[in-house]
Design a protein around this motif. Structure first.
Motif, PDB file in Angstrom:
ATOM      1  N   CYS A 148      19.586  14.499   7.273  1.00  0.00           N
ATOM      2  CA  CYS A 148      20.285  15.332   6.288  1.00  0.00           C
ATOM      3  C   CYS A 148      19.639  15.202   4.908  1.00  0.00           C
ATOM      4  O   CYS A 148      19.392  16.208   4.233  1.00  0.00           O
ATOM      5  CB  CYS A 148      21.761  14.952   6.233  1.00  0.00           C
ATOM      6  N   ARG A 167      21.511  25.035   9.340  1.00  0.00           N
ATOM      7  CA  ARG A 167      20.998  25.315  10.683  1.00  0.00           C
ATOM      8  C   ARG A 167      19.699  24.560  10.955  1.00  0.00           C
ATOM      9  O   ARG A 167      19.462  24.092  12.069  1.00  0.00           O
ATOM     10  CB  ARG A 167      20.789  26.821  10.847  1.00  0.00           C
ATOM     11  N   LEU A 170      20.704  21.028  11.846  1.00  0.00           N
ATOM     12  CA  LEU A 170      21.181  20.909  13.225  1.00  0.00           C
ATOM     13  C   LEU A 170      20.030  20.997  14.216  1.00  0.00           C
ATOM     14  O   LEU A 170      20.032  20.308  15.250  1.00  0.00           O
ATOM     15  CB  LEU A 170      22.220  21.990  13.521  1.00  0.00           C
ATOM     16  N   LYS A 174      19.084  18.237  17.120  1.00  0.00           N
ATOM     17  CA  LYS A 174      18.865  18.552  18.536  1.00  0.00           C
ATOM     18  C   LYS A 174      17.516  18.052  19.014  1.00  0.00           C
ATOM     19  O   LYS A 174      17.386  17.530  20.125  1.00  0.00           O
ATOM     20  CB  LYS A 174      18.983  20.063  18.752  1.00  0.00           C
ATOM     21  N   HIS A 203      25.996  17.448  19.767  1.00  0.00           N
ATOM     22  CA  HIS A 203      25.577  18.589  18.942  1.00  0.00           C
ATOM     23  C   HIS A 203      26.769  19.283  18.291  1.00  0.00           C
ATOM     24  O   HIS A 203      26.663  19.799  17.178  1.00  0.00           O
ATOM     25  CB  HIS A 203      24.810  19.601  19.797  1.00  0.00           C
ATOM     26  N   HIS A 204      27.894  19.311  18.989  1.00  0.00           N
ATOM     27  CA  HIS A 204      29.083  19.992  18.468  1.00  0.00           C
ATOM     28  C   HIS A 204      29.921  19.097  17.557  1.00  0.00           C
ATOM     29  O   HIS A 204      31.011  19.494  17.143  1.00  0.00           O
ATOM     30  CB  HIS A 204      29.950  20.502  19.618  1.00  0.00           C
ATOM     31  N   ALA A 209      26.703  26.124  13.835  1.00  0.00           N
ATOM     32  CA  ALA A 209      25.515  26.664  13.179  1.00  0.00           C
ATOM     33  C   ALA A 209      25.676  28.129  12.806  1.00  0.00           C
ATOM     34  O   ALA A 209      25.125  28.573  11.792  1.00  0.00           O
ATOM     35  CB  ALA A 209      24.300  26.488  14.085  1.00  0.00           C
ATOM     36  N   TYR A 214      32.966  23.558   9.608  1.00  0.00           N
ATOM     37  CA  TYR A 214      33.293  22.275  10.230  1.00  0.00           C
ATOM     38  C   TYR A 214      34.792  22.084  10.136  1.00  0.00           C
ATOM     39  O   TYR A 214      35.421  22.486   9.152  1.00  0.00           O
ATOM     40  CB  TYR A 214      32.564  21.130   9.516  1.00  0.00           C
ATOM     41  N   HIS A 218      35.501  19.858  15.574  1.00  0.00           N
ATOM     42  CA  HIS A 218      34.204  19.189  15.642  1.00  0.00           C
ATOM     43  C   HIS A 218      34.375  17.675  15.591  1.00  0.00           C
ATOM     44  O   HIS A 218      33.648  16.935  16.273  1.00  0.00           O
ATOM     45  CB  HIS A 218      33.311  19.673  14.502  1.00  0.00           C
TER      46      HIS A 218
END
Length: 459
Positions: A148, A167, A170, A174, A203-204, A209, A214, A218
């Motif tokens: 981040c 995005r 994220l 992944k 991921h969730h 995304a 949020y 989540h």
């Protein structure tokens, strides 16, 4: 000659006398008519009657949900591992879920986590009790935090809505997920099969995304990720306090950074009438921590010094302090009236019971929230769930306007339930910029000098 003796049976002395009448037949007032004094004592309700009126009708109070026993760990050789998908698409699907083993599994896990930290501050967990899996979880969250920080937002727009660089963040998470799972030392014979399930829940856990938002759904996915690790025999019950008091605070710290960095919009926000824009479980676990505290009362959340001193030890105070820091006005009663109302409870036991009810009714019990719940092999759906949606006839425009449930393909190509509602709906509503983003933009522009919140004139 008139007689001074009254007729037989007439009242003598100071008793009321008959009114005199005039020749017109109308009564004429006497020289000094006595005022009529109402009997106020007769109008005053009796104490027992007042109490009876205030008592709720029998059965109207919902009992505090109990903690179901932890189900036995599954035989992994019989588990049909699969990538988790949505299966709650209709009200009937939701009813099936509420009566399913998966519902009991989730409630049992969350409530046992809560009970494991009863009357325990964060410092009660020592480093010697941290297992390799718990330490791996802490390392994973630290690495995601670094991702981040290495992915700064695009600040050119100055928008208070979600930043699209989220995005990219994220995507980085992944791409690093295989490495993260390798740190967990999954059972070798099931590592390949279980990886898609674990990856999906992980991921969730950080937001959506597409919508760049949020919410508590989540947050729940992160605990489903932990639940899967438990079902893989990696998180036995003695690790529960470490999960709540070490791993969860680390996750909250990460998500606050993500929210502040990318201005994530609150998913399904109810504005000031909700408990919190983003989180729920800090309040459940935090209330459990404070169940029998010697001097911290529910009212203590209004005291800045209490939040500063006890926030590092208690999740409830820590979350309230963060909520305060993200608002543009000062005072819980203005920006978080639900938290303000809850603070009037007589004890933390009352609050903890209320949080249990909210988790069952407002999280697991709401279709707009649970339609995003994901089922796989470790947390399975019933066979009937998801099938009725395929047979549902199309609704007319009139039915849609009257608030019927509609199933459609959303922007992610996933079937989705949308419910028309008065005002803001619980899902798919208008884009709501976060108050967190508003506060950050005000600080950047120097509107909130010294980081001080503005006071409401009536305070």
């Amino acid at each position: 000659m008139s007689s001074s003796t009254p007729p037989a049976g007439a009242a003598v002395g100071t008793g009321p006398q008959p009114e005199s009448t005039s020749t017109s037949g109308k009564p004429s007032p006497g020289p000094n008519p006595a005022p009529s004094i109402p009997n106020l004592l007769a109008r005053k309700p009796k104490l027992d009657e007042a109490r009876r009126r205030r008592q709720p009708e029998s059965g109207s109070l919902q009992p505090v949900p109990e903690t179901p026993p932890l189900p036995p760990l599954p035989d992994l050789s019989t588990v049909k591992f699969q990538t988790p998908t949505r299966r709650i698409l209709t009200p009937q699907d939701h009813k099936l879920f509420l009566a399913s083993p998966a519902y009991t599994l989730v409630v049992s896990f969350i409530f046992h986590l809560s009970e494991s930290v009863a009357d325990k501050p964060i410092s009660s967990v020592s480093a010697s009790t941290v297992t390799p899996t718990v330490q791996a979880l802490l390392d994973i969250l630290t690495e995601i935090e670094e991702l981040c920080r290495s992915t700064p937002p695009d600040d050119t727009t100055g928008s208070r809505f979600g930043n699209k660089t989220f995005r990219t963040f994220l995507d980085k998470v992944k791409s690093r997920t295989p490495h993260f799972l390798s740190l967990l030392n999954l059972p070798p014979q099931h590592a390949n099969d279980a990886s898609p399930e674990l990856s999906t829940y992980l991921h969730h856990s950080f937001g959506n995304a597409t919508r760049i938002d949020y919410g508590s759904g989540h947050e729940l996915n992160f605990f489903l990720f932990l639940l899967c690790l438990r079902l893989l025999s990696l998180l036995p019950e003695p690790t529960f306090p470490s999960l709540v008091l070490l791993v969860f605070p680390k996750y909250l710290e990460l998500m606050r950074l993500v929210q502040l960095t990318y201005y994530l919009e609150p998913a399904g926000s109810h504005g000031v009438w909700g408990l919190d824009d983003y989180q729920f479980l800090p309040f459940l676990f935090g209330a459990s921590q404070l169940l029998h505290h010697d001097f911290l009362t529910p009212k203590s959340i209004h005291q800045t010094l209490s939040l500063e001193q006890f926030g590092p030890e208690y999740l409830y105070h820590n979350q309230v302090a963060f909520v305060n820091s993200t608002k543009t006005v000062q005072g819980l009663r203005w920006h978080s009236p639900m938290l303000d109302d809850i603070s009037a409870a007589k004890s933390w036991t009352k609050i903890e019971g209320g949080m249990r009810k909210m988790f069952v009714n407002e999280v697991l019990g709401k279709l707009p929230v649970m339609q995003h719940f994901l089922f796989g092999g470790l947390i399975p759906a019933t066979e009937e769930m998801g099938k009725l949606a395929e047979e549902q006839p199309e609704l007319t425009e009139e039915e849609i306007e009257n608030g019927k449930l509609v199933i459609f393909d959303d922007t992610e190509g996933k079937r989705h339930v949308h419910q028309q509602a008065v005002g803001w709906g619980d899902c798919c509503g208008i884009k709501v910029p976060s108050s967190l983003a508003a506060a950050e933009e005000m600080r950047k522009r120097g509107v909130m000098g010294g980081g001080q919140l503005r006071r409401i004139p009536f305070d």
